[in-house]
Design a protein around this motif. Structure first.
Motif, PDB file in Angstrom:
ATOM      1  N   TRP A   1       0.812  -1.216   0.000  1.00 19.40           N
ATOM      2  CA  TRP A   1       0.000   0.000   0.000  1.00 19.40           C
ATOM      3  C   TRP A   1       0.850   1.272   0.000  1.00 19.40           C
ATOM      4  O   TRP A   1       0.326   2.372  -0.222  1.00 19.40           O
ATOM      5  CB  TRP A   1      -0.944   0.014   1.200  1.00 19.40           C
ATOM      6  N   VAL A   2       2.146   1.136   0.251  1.00 16.15           N
ATOM      7  CA  VAL A   2       3.013   2.323   0.259  1.00 16.15           C
ATOM      8  C   VAL A   2       3.077   2.956  -1.120  1.00 16.15           C
ATOM      9  O   VAL A   2       3.028   4.189  -1.265  1.00 16.15           O
ATOM     10  CB  VAL A   2       4.423   1.944   0.758  1.00 16.15           C
ATOM     11  N   TRP A   3       3.154   2.128  -2.168  1.00 22.59           N
ATOM     12  CA  TRP A   3       3.301   2.666  -3.528  1.00 22.59           C
ATOM     13  C   TRP A   3       2.046   3.386  -4.009  1.00 22.59           C
ATOM     14  O   TRP A   3       2.146   4.503  -4.527  1.00 22.59           O
ATOM     15  CB  TRP A   3       3.692   1.538  -4.490  1.00 22.59           C
ATOM     16  N   PRO A   4       0.826   2.817  -3.860  1.00 20.93           N
ATOM     17  CA  PRO A   4      -0.362   3.592  -4.239  1.00 20.93           C
ATOM     18  C   PRO A   4      -0.529   4.880  -3.436  1.00 20.93           C
ATOM     19  O   PRO A   4      -0.934   5.914  -3.983  1.00 20.93           O
ATOM     20  CB  PRO A   4      -1.523   2.616  -3.971  1.00 20.93           C
ATOM     21  N   LEU A   5      -0.198   4.825  -2.138  1.00 18.22           N
ATOM     22  CA  LEU A   5      -0.316   6.031  -1.316  1.00 18.22           C
ATOM     23  C   LEU A   5       0.682   7.098  -1.764  1.00 18.22           C
ATOM     24  O   LEU A   5       0.337   8.279  -1.902  1.00 18.22           O
ATOM     25  CB  LEU A   5      -0.100   5.679   0.159  1.00 18.22           C
ATOM     26  N   GLY A   6       1.918   6.676  -1.996  1.00 15.16           N
ATOM     27  CA  GLY A   6       2.921   7.619  -2.493  1.00 15.16           C
ATOM     28  C   GLY A   6       2.556   8.167  -3.855  1.00 15.16           C
ATOM     29  O   GLY A   6       2.787   9.348  -4.156  1.00 15.16           O
ATOM     30  N   LEU A   7       1.961   7.313  -4.695  1.00 14.38           N
ATOM     31  CA  LEU A   7       1.540   7.753  -6.018  1.00 14.38           C
ATOM     32  C   LEU A   7       0.442   8.808  -5.927  1.00 14.38           C
ATOM     33  O   LEU A   7       0.432   9.783  -6.686  1.00 14.38           O
ATOM     34  CB  LEU A   7       1.041   6.538  -6.812  1.00 14.38           C
ATOM     35  N   PHE A   8      -0.488   8.636  -4.980  1.00 11.30           N
ATOM     36  CA  PHE A   8      -1.560   9.611  -4.801  1.00 11.30           C
ATOM     37  C   PHE A   8      -1.000  10.994  -4.451  1.00 11.30           C
ATOM     38  O   PHE A   8      -1.380  12.001  -5.056  1.00 11.30           O
ATOM     39  CB  PHE A   8      -2.515   9.140  -3.703  1.00 11.30           C
ATOM     40  N   PHE A   9      -0.114  11.054  -3.488  1.00 14.36           N
ATOM     41  CA  PHE A   9       0.427  12.350  -3.063  1.00 14.36           C
ATOM     42  C   PHE A   9       1.298  12.973  -4.158  1.00 14.36           C
ATOM     43  O   PHE A   9       1.270  14.193  -4.369  1.00 14.36           O
ATOM     44  CB  PHE A   9       1.213  12.188  -1.766  1.00 14.36           C
ATOM     45  N   ALA A  10       2.076  12.140  -4.858  1.00 17.53           N
ATOM     46  CA  ALA A  10       2.898  12.669  -5.943  1.00 17.53           C
ATOM     47  C   ALA A  10       2.020  13.255  -7.049  1.00 17.53           C
ATOM     48  O   ALA A  10       2.302  14.339  -7.585  1.00 17.53           O
ATOM     49  CB  ALA A  10       3.795  11.563  -6.506  1.00 17.53           C
ATOM     50  N   CYS A  11       0.927  12.574  -7.374  1.00 19.98           N
ATOM     51  CA  CYS A  11       0.043  13.047  -8.435  1.00 19.98           C
ATOM     52  C   CYS A  11      -0.756  14.278  -8.000  1.00 19.98           C
ATOM     53  O   CYS A  11      -1.114  15.106  -8.833  1.00 19.98           O
ATOM     54  CB  CYS A  11      -0.897  11.928  -8.871  1.00 19.98           C
ATOM     55  N   PHE A  12      -1.034  14.392  -6.709  1.00 19.70           N
ATOM     56  CA  PHE A  12      -1.702  15.583  -6.201  1.00 19.70           C
ATOM     57  C   PHE A  12      -0.855  16.828  -6.472  1.00 19.70           C
ATOM     58  O   PHE A  12      -1.347  17.853  -6.946  1.00 19.70           O
ATOM     59  CB  PHE A  12      -1.969  15.424  -4.707  1.00 19.70           C
ATOM     60  N   VAL A  13       0.435  16.725  -6.199  1.00 16.54           N
ATOM     61  CA  VAL A  13       1.347  17.847  -6.460  1.00 16.54           C
ATOM     62  C   VAL A  13       1.473  18.099  -7.957  1.00 16.54           C
ATOM     63  O   VAL A  13       1.480  19.251  -8.421  1.00 16.54           O
ATOM     64  CB  VAL A  13       2.724  17.561  -5.833  1.00 16.54           C
ATOM     65  N   MET A  14       1.560  17.027  -8.747  1.00 13.29           N
ATOM     66  CA  MET A  14       1.646  17.189 -10.200  1.00 13.29           C
ATOM     67  C   MET A  14       0.426  17.923 -10.748  1.00 13.29           C
ATOM     68  O   MET A  14       0.533  18.776 -11.637  1.00 13.29           O
ATOM     69  CB  MET A  14       1.759  15.820 -10.882  1.00 13.29           C
ATOM     70  N   GLY A  15      -0.753  17.590 -10.238  1.00  9.32           N
ATOM     71  CA  GLY A  15      -1.977  18.232 -10.705  1.00  9.32           C
ATOM     72  C   GLY A  15      -1.992  19.712 -10.423  1.00  9.32           C
ATOM     73  O   GLY A  15      -2.462  20.513 -11.241  1.00  9.32           O
ATOM     74  N   ILE A  16      -1.449  20.122  -9.270  1.00  8.25           N
ATOM     75  CA  ILE A  16      -1.425  21.536  -8.917  1.00  8.25           C
ATOM     76  C   ILE A  16      -0.549  22.329  -9.877  1.00  8.25           C
ATOM     77  O   ILE A  16      -0.934  23.392 -10.358  1.00  8.25           O
ATOM     78  CB  ILE A  16      -0.932  21.713  -7.466  1.00  8.25           C
ATOM     79  N   VAL A  17       0.642  21.822 -10.180  1.00 10.82           N
ATOM     80  CA  VAL A  17       1.580  22.594 -11.007  1.00 10.82           C
ATOM     81  C   VAL A  17       1.329  22.418 -12.500  1.00 10.82           C
ATOM     82  O   VAL A  17       1.705  23.279 -13.304  1.00 10.82           O
ATOM     83  CB  VAL A  17       3.037  22.223 -10.674  1.00 10.82           C
ATOM     84  N   ALA A  18       0.675  21.317 -12.902  1.00 13.09           N
ATOM     85  CA  ALA A  18       0.517  21.048 -14.323  1.00 13.09           C
ATOM     86  C   ALA A  18      -0.457  22.009 -14.992  1.00 13.09           C
ATOM     87  O   ALA A  18      -0.231  22.443 -16.126  1.00 13.09           O
ATOM     88  CB  ALA A  18       0.054  19.605 -14.546  1.00 13.09           C
ATOM     89  N   VAL A  19      -1.554  22.361 -14.310  1.00 13.79           N
ATOM     90  CA  VAL A  19      -2.552  23.223 -14.936  1.00 13.79           C
ATOM     91  C   VAL A  19      -2.032  24.638 -15.175  1.00 13.79           C
ATOM     92  O   VAL A  19      -2.148  25.156 -16.285  1.00 13.79           O
ATOM     93  CB  VAL A  19      -3.853  23.241 -14.102  1.00 13.79           C
ATOM     94  N   PRO A  20      -1.425  25.311 -14.181  1.00 11.03           N
ATOM     95  CA  PRO A  20      -0.878  26.637 -14.473  1.00 11.03           C
ATOM     96  C   PRO A  20       0.218  26.620 -15.538  1.00 11.03           C
ATOM     97  O   PRO A  20       0.370  27.568 -16.309  1.00 11.03           O
ATOM     98  CB  PRO A  20      -0.307  27.095 -13.120  1.00 11.03           C
TER      99      PRO A  20
END
Length: 288
Positions: A11-30
């Motif tokens: 479960w560490v990898w899906p959890l880490g993937l969620f947080f990494a993608c959350f940050v990616m989503g914030i910076v990708a749109v601007p």
């Protein structure tokens, strides 16, 4: 047994993937590059997933990021549906061919090509001149016929900015190639959408960044069906990735109106430079 016990729980990898993608989503749109552009090189290099599954998830990440931010961008006038539809249709058709080509190539070859492409994206974003805030100096006949014009409110300067585009035929040709590469590498096409819309077609930078997401939603959805049909979409990767990106993209869409785009651009360049270098070295067997 010692190596197995030392490895982290699943479960560490899906959890880490969620947080990494959350940050990616914030910076990708601007930045207007789409979540997939950051997702594939970063996740493919630092997470223990096969590249085919990463590319399949990358297209769904790009799609989720675009759909999550799209309604807010349309309401604010920072995205033009009329501009996105013809370009998105062309990119959508070519992305299907690109997806089939990418799945036919060996994963190591794709990894090397992906690293080279990401480093090329960094060079393009670094050396490309900045677009002016207004529209093109003069619209062409095709742009006039398609009604590719509009206005938006720049809240940073509190001004209503009119815009239109030029070199529409060349822009359409570029989006055919952009869709092909996006489908092949599973990174969407936001990295090239913004320069094509802004530098070639003369759209204002914020309109180019916003419209890029609408084009992404059309092209990524078409290519994603190819990966899904070939069994290259794994729910354990897609669900946390898409969830994180959608939440982050909603924040990023709100920040687009007020953020200093130069700061976002520098952050994205640093991330892409590191991820692209690692993807290239990993494909060459230098950095496992």
């Amino acid at each position: 047994e010692a190596a197995a016990s030392a490895s982290p729980p699943w479960w560490v990898w899906p959890l880490g993937l969620f947080f990494a993608c959350f940050v990616m989503g914030i910076v990708a749109v601007p930045a207007g590059i789409g979540g997939g552009t950051l997702f594939v090189p970063i996740v493919g290099s630092f997470f223990p997933f096969h590249l085919d599954f990463v590319r399949g998830a990358g297209l769904l990440v790009a799609l989720a990021s675009a759909l999550s931010a799209g309604p807010m961008l349309l309401r604010s006038g920072l995205a033009s549906l009329r501009l996105a539809l013809p370009l998105g249709l062309l990119a959508s058709l070519s992305s299907i061919a690109g997806a089939r080509l990418g799945l036919a190539l060996p994963a190591q070859v794709v990894q090397v090509l992906l690293g080279a492409l990401v480093l090329g994206i960094v060079a393009l974003m670094w050396f490309a001149p900045r677009s002016h805030s207004g529209g093109a100096a003069r619209a062409d006949a095709l742009a006039d016929a398609l009604g590719l014009r509009g206005t938006y409110v720049d809240r940073a300067s509190a001004q209503v900015v009119p815009w239109h585009v030029r070199r529409t035929g060349l822009g359409m040709a570029l989006f055919v190639g952009i869709g092909l590469l996006g489908g092949m590498f599973g990174i969407g096409a936001g990295w090239a959408n913004v320069p094509a819309l802004s530098l070639v077609m003369g759209a204002p930078l914020k309109v180019a960044a916003g419209t890029s997401g609408l084009v992404l939603s059309l092209a990524s959805s078409s290519a994603a069906w190819v990966y899904l049909d070939q069994g290259a979409v794994l729910p354990a990767i897609v669900v946390p990735a898409v969830s994180g990106v959608m939440l982050g993209a909603r924040i990023g869409a709100r920040l687009l109106e007020v953020l200093d785009l130069a700061s976002v651009r520098r952050l994205v360049l640093a991330l892409l430079l590191f991820a692209g270098s690692r993807a290239l070295l990993k494909g060459l067997g230098v950095w496992s």
